[in-house]
Design a protein around this motif. Structure first.
Motif, PDB file in Angstrom:
ATOM      1  N   TRP A 101     -22.291 -37.037   3.002  1.00 41.58           N
ATOM      2  CA  TRP A 101     -21.547 -37.805   2.144  1.00 41.58           C
ATOM      3  C   TRP A 101     -22.071 -39.243   1.526  1.00 41.58           C
ATOM      4  CZ3 TRP A 101     -19.242 -43.050   3.092  1.00 41.58           C
ATOM      5  CH2 TRP A 101     -17.927 -43.008   2.261  1.00 41.58           C
ATOM      6  N   ARG A 130      -8.649 -40.560   5.833  1.00 38.11           N
ATOM      7  CA  ARG A 130      -9.181 -39.172   5.351  1.00 38.11           C
ATOM      8  C   ARG A 130      -9.113 -39.346   3.838  1.00 38.11           C
ATOM      9  NH1 ARG A 130     -10.588 -34.214   7.529  1.00 38.11           N
ATOM     10  NH2 ARG A 130     -10.481 -32.575   6.314  1.00 38.11           N
ATOM     11  N   GLU A 184     -12.334 -38.880   1.197  1.00 36.33           N
ATOM     12  CA  GLU A 184     -12.753 -37.531   0.401  1.00 36.33           C
ATOM     13  C   GLU A 184     -12.445 -37.876  -0.989  1.00 36.33           C
ATOM     14  OE1 GLU A 184      -9.534 -35.000   1.981  1.00 36.33           O
ATOM     15  OE2 GLU A 184     -10.576 -34.122   3.570  1.00 36.33           O
TER      16      GLU A 184
END
Length: 240
Positions: free
Chosen positions: A121, A229, A233
């Motif tokens: 990430w 989240r 994302e």
């Protein structure tokens, strides 16, 4: 079949920094296929070798993502050889997994800084093609003209690099200085300071206020919070 050094493999798993992994290996805490290895550059293939630390199987930690409002005067590193305070001072007393900065802010800069143990990430966030835009509010000495603002977007050559802003506009003017909003779509070392220096605009204050759609909001200096989240994302899949 791709092989990487043992210390690099440990750090890529998000369990520690590469420097710390090197210390673990040299201290004899790491084994490969049942044999203690003390060479940090020992080549391994993660999915083909059994790697253990202190006798325990190497397993990736639960991914963790947070944002910090970095105060001015702190260095973005785990340990500083000169003994200066680092951003990790802001986490004193907190029970957190090992996390690393995602990108950097220099000592004199402040504002939004991300941390995570998810190395994949982190690579997407910092990648020039995959990462989100970064928005900064910059106080400069002087009052740049419309021509200078346009030139900031056109860019300049400096030390063999092309430095340019995605956009630049005036937020407000003072009697001797101005606040600008500068958006970058890449992250070169001290990019804004170098770009403004090319136009004789000294930086008085530099604050990163947003990364992609994630804004610093009401987060106080030195404060941090975990990302939702939806937030982490969205950062990995920016819309430009």
């Amino acid at each position: 079949m791709i092989r990487h050094g043992l210390a690099r493999t440990l750090s890529k798993q998000g369990v520690c920094s590469r420097t710390e992994a090197t210390r673990w290996v040299q201290a004899g805490r790491v084994s490969v296929d049942g044999r203690v290895v003390r060479d940090p550059e020992f080549p391994v293939v993660r999915d083909r070798h059994s790697i253990r630390v202190d006798g325990l199987d190497l397993r990736p930690p639960t991914p963790f993502y947070l944002m910090l409002n970095k105060p001015r005067g702190l260095v973005t590193t785990v340990r500083d050889e000169q003994g200066r305070d680092t951003v990790y001072r802001c986490f004193d007393g907190a029970s957190l997994p090992w996390i690393a900065p995602v990108g950097r802010l220099d000592k004199a800069s402040e504002g939004l800084l991300l941390f995570s143990n998810d190395t994949g990430w982190a690579s997407r966030i910092t990648g020039p093609d995959s990462g989100p835009d970064k928005t900064y509010h910059v106080q400069v000495g002087g009052q740049p003209s419309a021509e200078v603002l346009a030139a900031l977007v056109t860019g300049v050559e400096d030390a063999g690099e092309h430095l340019a802003a995605r956009s630049a506009r005036v937020l407000r003017l003072g009697s001797r200085n101005a606040w600008l909003e500068i958006v970058l779509d890449e992250g070169r070392n001290r990019q804004i300071r170098r770009l403004l220096a090319a136009f004789q605009l000294p930086v008085l204050r530099l604050v990163r206020v947003a990364i992609g759609e994630l804004a610093i909001g009401e987060l106080g200096k030195g404060e941090w919070r975990e990302l939702s989240r939806a937030e982490f994302e969205a950062l990995a899949h920016p819309t430009r």
